[in-house]
Design a protein around this motif. Structure first.
Motif, PDB file in Angstrom:
ATOM      1  N   GLU A  81      -9.592  11.293  11.262  1.00 54.63           N
ATOM      2  CA  GLU A  81     -10.901  10.928  10.749  1.00 54.63           C
ATOM      3  C   GLU A  81     -11.310  11.839   9.589  1.00 54.63           C
ATOM      4  OE1 GLU A  81     -12.944   8.467  11.488  1.00 54.63           O
ATOM      5  OE2 GLU A  81     -11.577   7.603  12.957  1.00 54.63           O
ATOM      6  N   ALA A  82     -11.907  11.217   8.581  1.00 55.34           N
ATOM      7  CA  ALA A  82     -12.442  11.935   7.413  1.00 55.34           C
ATOM      8  C   ALA A  82     -11.360  12.677   6.637  1.00 55.34           C
ATOM      9  CB  ALA A  82     -13.540  12.903   7.839  1.00 55.34           C
ATOM     10  N   ARG A  83     -10.119  12.237   6.770  1.00 55.29           N
ATOM     11  CA  ARG A  83      -9.023  12.831   6.016  1.00 55.29           C
ATOM     12  C   ARG A  83      -8.262  11.698   5.321  1.00 55.29           C
ATOM     13  NH1 ARG A  83      -7.710  18.033   7.188  1.00 55.29           N
ATOM     14  NH2 ARG A  83      -5.588  17.707   6.442  1.00 55.29           N
ATOM     15  N   MET A  84      -7.834  11.969   4.100  1.00 52.95           N
ATOM     16  CA  MET A  84      -7.130  10.958   3.327  1.00 52.95           C
ATOM     17  C   MET A  84      -6.057  11.619   2.486  1.00 52.95           C
ATOM     18  SD  MET A  84      -8.462   7.798   3.617  1.00 52.95           S
ATOM     19  CE  MET A  84      -8.379   6.970   2.034  1.00 52.95           C
ATOM     20  N   PRO A  85      -4.999  10.857   2.146  1.00 53.81           N
ATOM     21  CA  PRO A  85      -4.071  11.384   1.136  1.00 53.81           C
ATOM     22  C   PRO A  85      -4.789  11.447  -0.204  1.00 53.81           C
ATOM     23  CG  PRO A  85      -3.599   9.087   1.619  1.00 53.81           C
ATOM     24  CD  PRO A  85      -4.621   9.527   2.618  1.00 53.81           C
ATOM     25  N   ARG A  86      -4.180  12.114  -1.163  1.00 53.90           N
ATOM     26  CA  ARG A  86      -4.848  12.286  -2.450  1.00 53.90           C
ATOM     27  C   ARG A  86      -5.123  10.943  -3.112  1.00 53.90           C
ATOM     28  NH1 ARG A  86      -3.088  16.517  -7.246  1.00 53.90           N
ATOM     29  NH2 ARG A  86      -4.887  16.129  -8.593  1.00 53.90           N
ATOM     30  N   THR A  87      -4.167  10.018  -3.041  1.00 53.25           N
ATOM     31  CA  THR A  87      -4.385   8.678  -3.589  1.00 53.25           C
ATOM     32  C   THR A  87      -3.819   7.632  -2.650  1.00 53.25           C
ATOM     33  OG1 THR A  87      -2.303   8.678  -4.838  1.00 53.25           O
ATOM     34  CG2 THR A  87      -4.273   9.464  -5.987  1.00 53.25           C
ATOM     35  N   VAL A  88      -4.457   6.480  -2.650  1.00 47.71           N
ATOM     36  CA  VAL A  88      -3.955   5.294  -1.952  1.00 47.71           C
ATOM     37  C   VAL A  88      -3.871   4.189  -3.005  1.00 47.71           C
ATOM     38  CG1 VAL A  88      -4.374   3.577  -0.148  1.00 47.71           C
ATOM     39  CG2 VAL A  88      -5.022   5.984   0.228  1.00 47.71           C
ATOM     40  N   ASN A  89      -2.667   3.747  -3.308  1.00 48.67           N
ATOM     41  CA  ASN A  89      -2.470   2.724  -4.330  1.00 48.67           C
ATOM     42  C   ASN A  89      -2.168   1.383  -3.676  1.00 48.67           C
ATOM     43  OD1 ASN A  89      -2.534   4.344  -6.872  1.00 48.67           O
ATOM     44  ND2 ASN A  89      -0.841   5.402  -5.873  1.00 48.67           N
ATOM     45  N   MET A  90      -2.893   0.366  -4.097  1.00 45.71           N
ATOM     46  CA  MET A  90      -2.663  -1.002  -3.615  1.00 45.71           C
ATOM     47  C   MET A  90      -2.061  -1.807  -4.757  1.00 45.71           C
ATOM     48  SD  MET A  90      -6.143  -1.398  -1.351  1.00 45.71           S
ATOM     49  CE  MET A  90      -7.111  -0.351  -2.443  1.00 45.71           C
ATOM     50  N   ILE A  91      -0.805  -2.216  -4.599  1.00 47.50           N
ATOM     51  CA  ILE A  91      -0.038  -2.798  -5.693  1.00 47.50           C
ATOM     52  C   ILE A  91       0.351  -4.233  -5.347  1.00 47.50           C
ATOM     53  CG2 ILE A  91       1.974  -2.522  -7.181  1.00 47.50           C
ATOM     54  CD1 ILE A  91       2.051   0.430  -6.264  1.00 47.50           C
ATOM     55  N   ILE A  97       0.853  -1.182   0.000  1.00 51.36           N
ATOM     56  CA  ILE A  97       0.000   0.000   0.000  1.00 51.36           C
ATOM     57  C   ILE A  97       0.889   1.231   0.000  1.00 51.36           C
ATOM     58  CG2 ILE A  97      -1.717   1.335   1.282  1.00 51.36           C
ATOM     59  CD1 ILE A  97      -2.915  -1.232   2.263  1.00 51.36           C
ATOM     60  N   GLN A  98       0.669   2.091  -1.012  1.00 45.87           N
ATOM     61  CA  GLN A  98       1.440   3.314  -1.167  1.00 45.87           C
ATOM     62  C   GLN A  98       0.501   4.511  -1.060  1.00 45.87           C
ATOM     63  OE1 GLN A  98       4.917   1.533  -1.458  1.00 45.87           O
ATOM     64  NE2 GLN A  98       5.052   3.500  -2.450  1.00 45.87           N
ATOM     65  N   ILE A  99       0.937   5.553  -0.380  1.00 43.31           N
ATOM     66  CA  ILE A  99       0.151   6.775  -0.309  1.00 43.31           C
ATOM     67  C   ILE A  99       0.913   7.881  -1.035  1.00 43.31           C
ATOM     68  CG2 ILE A  99      -1.081   6.152   1.782  1.00 43.31           C
ATOM     69  CD1 ILE A  99       0.854   7.849   3.378  1.00 43.31           C
ATOM     70  N   SER A 100       0.161   8.793  -1.633  1.00 41.85           N
ATOM     71  CA  SER A 100       0.773   9.832  -2.445  1.00 41.85           C
ATOM     72  C   SER A 100       1.308  10.966  -1.584  1.00 41.85           C
ATOM     73  CB  SER A 100      -0.242  10.378  -3.438  1.00 41.85           C
ATOM     74  OG  SER A 100      -1.345  10.942  -2.748  1.00 41.85           O
ATOM     75  N   GLY A 101       2.205  11.749  -2.180  1.00 47.37           N
ATOM     76  CA  GLY A 101       2.781  12.893  -1.498  1.00 47.37           C
ATOM     77  C   GLY A 101       4.235  13.063  -1.895  1.00 47.37           C
ATOM     78  N   PRO A 102       4.849  14.170  -1.515  1.00 44.05           N
ATOM     79  CA  PRO A 102       6.242  14.421  -1.904  1.00 44.05           C
ATOM     80  C   PRO A 102       7.220  13.396  -1.344  1.00 44.05           C
ATOM     81  CG  PRO A 102       5.480  16.057  -0.299  1.00 44.05           C
ATOM     82  CD  PRO A 102       4.280  15.300  -0.751  1.00 44.05           C
ATOM     83  N   ASP A 103       6.887  12.762  -0.210  1.00 42.94           N
ATOM     84  CA  ASP A 103       7.793  11.754   0.344  1.00 42.94           C
ATOM     85  C   ASP A 103       7.949  10.573  -0.606  1.00 42.94           C
ATOM     86  OD1 ASP A 103       8.155  13.317   2.525  1.00 42.94           O
ATOM     87  OD2 ASP A 103       7.145  11.996   3.956  1.00 42.94           O
ATOM     88  N   ASN A 104       6.847  10.156  -1.221  1.00 42.84           N
ATOM     89  CA  ASN A 104       6.858   9.034  -2.159  1.00 42.84           C
ATOM     90  C   ASN A 104       5.910   9.346  -3.316  1.00 42.84           C
ATOM     91  OD1 ASN A 104       8.474   6.742  -0.681  1.00 42.84           O
ATOM     92  ND2 ASN A 104       7.118   7.607   0.875  1.00 42.84           N
ATOM     93  N   PRO A 105       6.351  10.160  -4.262  1.00 43.82           N
ATOM     94  CA  PRO A 105       5.473  10.557  -5.376  1.00 43.82           C
ATOM     95  C   PRO A 105       4.885   9.349  -6.101  1.00 43.82           C
ATOM     96  CG  PRO A 105       7.475  11.870  -5.380  1.00 43.82           C
ATOM     97  CD  PRO A 105       7.678  10.790  -4.368  1.00 43.82           C
TER      98      PRO A 105
END
Length: 224
Positions: free
Chosen positions: A183-193, A139-147
């Protein structure tokens, strides 16, 4: 009615009939309490068990896995992987603080660049948010740490995954996500690879890649 309205109407007709207030209350309860669904038994166990199941399922879909005891050995492992895959000794990473402080000089001639993936990148390295043993999924989450581009654009995707972040099922990973973001907050994308990009659309023959990396290599770190 248009086609969309007709489809939605048929779905509504099949749903259990319940008063509107009761249905809203059920939804509110689920959003507030986050009740867990069934977690497959195969993923349940101690760290070593979850690592073993994750590895078996990742390898079953064409990914590769190695296990390290010390996170500081990651640069050497990355250099060795690229060499064995006949890839240039270059890798791109994001601003992830764990990856940033690794002793990259241990990778010898390995060249490490920082930022979003570019067309010329052959290999990338990211740090996983979590792993799921029940399906061998990262599971990867988006953001500058891991584009997110690092997950999909280069030919080879190397993932650093802490053993302590491998969960039995998806439910636990979502709990960690809510705990980290609120709660009710999420990163822009959550990728399941789950393994390298592939397709079997033509004559049921596996072809790699399809819409992402041809190779995926997961480095599980016990001592991270």
């Amino acid at each position: 009615m248009n086609a969309r309205e007709q489809i939605l109407a048929r779905i509504r007709d099949k749903l259990p009939k319940a008063p509107g207030e009761a249905r809203r209350a059920a939804v509110d309860h689920r959003l507030a309490e986050h009740p867990r669904n069934l977690i497959p038994e195969r993923g349940i166990g101690d760290d070593e068990h979850r690592m073993r199941v994750f590895t078996e399922l990742m390898q079953a879909v064409g990914g590769t896995v190695e296990v390290l005891d010390d996170v500081n050995d990651v640069p050497h492992a990355v250099a060795a992987y690229l060499r064995n895959a006949n890839l240039p000794a270059r890798v791109r990473r994001g601003a992830d603080p764990v990856l940033a402080k690794l002793p990259w000089h241990r990778g010898g001639a390995l060249e490490v660049t920082v930022g979003r993936a570019e067309d010329t990148d052959r290999a990338s390295i990211t740090r996983a948010f979590a792993g799921v043993a029940e399906s061998g999924t990262v599971i990867q989450i988006s953001g500058p740490d891991n584009p997110t581009t690092l997950n999909f654009l280069p030919e080879a995707h190397i993932v650093v995954l802490e053993a302590s972040s491998i969960f039995a099922g998806y439910e636990e990973a979502w709990t960690k996500l809510r705990r980290q973001f609120g709660e009710a907050r999420m990163p822009r994308t959550v990728n399941m690879i789950s393994g390298p990009s592939r397709t079997a659309d033509i004559e049921q023959t596996i072809v790699r890649p399809a819409h992402g990396p041809k190779n995926m290599h997961v480095i599980i770190v016990r001592g991270a």
